[in-house]
Design a protein around this motif. Structure first.
Motif, PDB file in Angstrom:
ATOM      1  N   THR A  35      43.334  50.793  39.167  1.00 30.52           N
ATOM      2  CA  THR A  35      42.243  50.126  39.872  1.00 30.52           C
ATOM      3  C   THR A  35      41.347  49.476  38.826  1.00 30.52           C
ATOM      4  N   LEU A  46      38.447  46.156  37.662  1.00 31.06           N
ATOM      5  CA  LEU A  46      37.440  45.168  38.027  1.00 31.06           C
ATOM      6  C   LEU A  46      37.868  43.803  37.508  1.00 31.06           C
ATOM      7  N   PRO A  85      39.320  41.034  45.673  1.00 28.76           N
ATOM      8  CA  PRO A  85      39.727  42.418  45.909  1.00 28.76           C
ATOM      9  C   PRO A  85      41.039  42.482  46.686  1.00 28.76           C
ATOM     10  N   THR A 108      45.325  44.542  46.618  1.00 31.08           N
ATOM     11  CA  THR A 108      46.399  45.166  45.854  1.00 31.08           C
ATOM     12  C   THR A 108      47.412  44.094  45.493  1.00 31.08           C
ATOM     13  N   MET A 143      45.258  47.471  41.854  1.00 29.39           N
ATOM     14  CA  MET A 143      44.234  47.276  42.880  1.00 29.39           C
ATOM     15  C   MET A 143      42.991  46.710  42.204  1.00 29.39           C
ATOM     16  N   VAL A 189      39.041  45.756  42.581  1.00 28.33           N
ATOM     17  CA  VAL A 189      37.825  46.041  43.356  1.00 28.33           C
ATOM     18  C   VAL A 189      36.684  45.252  42.745  1.00 28.33           C
ATOM     19  N   HIS A 192      32.711  50.882  44.671  1.00 32.60           N
ATOM     20  CA  HIS A 192      33.678  50.800  45.762  1.00 32.60           C
ATOM     21  C   HIS A 192      34.790  51.825  45.625  1.00 32.60           C
ATOM     22  N   GLU A 193      35.028  52.330  44.430  1.00 37.59           N
ATOM     23  CA  GLU A 193      36.108  53.281  44.223  1.00 37.59           C
ATOM     24  C   GLU A 193      35.807  54.637  44.837  1.00 37.59           C
TER      25      GLU A 193
END
Length: 180
Positions: free
Chosen positions: A46, A48, A101, A103, A122, A124, A129-130
């Motif tokens: 995940t 940024l 944002p 996947t 992913m 974000v 948000h995680e």
């Protein structure tokens, strides 16, 4: 009991035979070349927008080189080269600051053979948000007939308490031998 067991056994056999009948059958002398998919580890999984992502795989053979494609997220191609771990290829790319944002599938084509390895990234918008925790209730269709009225809730709790106390009193009398 036996009838239920027979019925369940017959149902299980019917489902199993239907699965075998639905399985594709390959015959004749035709041979299909299949591109095998392997595993591509994405660190962090995940990220940024604007952050650096590292990918690695041990599925590309002894040379351990591959051409990576992060075009789905907008980062383009990158190279995976042999690392200090035997047989493992490693590469890096930067997530574009304009990434939305979602996947994204990251793909690498191994230099040896006809093999693709894939992994997911992913994206974000912020680190907050995680860690979003779910809130609220789930609409399952079970329970909730009385609603959230505090008077009705109190009455229900009181009825349960009276029933529990009465049951305990009856069990106590029975244990003493007084009868019911």
């Amino acid at each position: 009991m036996r009838r239920t067991a027979r019925l369940l056994t017959a149902t299980a056999l019917a489902v199993a035979s239907a699965g075998v009948a639905a399985a594709p059958a390959y015959g004749g002398g035709a041979v299909r070349a299949v591109t095998r998919a392997g595993s591509l580890q994405v660190y962090p999984s995940t990220a940024l927008p604007g952050s650096q992502v590292t990918v690695n795989t041990a599925d590309c053979g002894t040379k351990g080189t591959a051409l990576g494609d992060a075009g789905a997220v907008g980062a383009g191609t990158f190279t995976l080269a042999p690392s200090t771990h035997a047989g493992e290829a490693i590469g890096q790319f930067k997530v574009p600051s304009s990434a939305q944002p979602g996947t994204y599938e990251i793909v690498a084509k191994c230099a040896e053979g006809d093999r693709n390895v894939t992994g997911d990234l992913m994206v974000v918008l912020s680190a907050a948000h995680e860690q979003v925790q779910p809130r609220g209730s789930v609409k399952t269709g079970v329970g909730g007939a009385l609603g959230t009225d505090p008077v009705q809730t109190t009455a229900g709790v009181a009825a349960l308490a009276v029933a529990a106390a009465g049951g305990t009193w009856l069990l106590h009398r029975r244990a003493r031998g007084d009868g019911i």
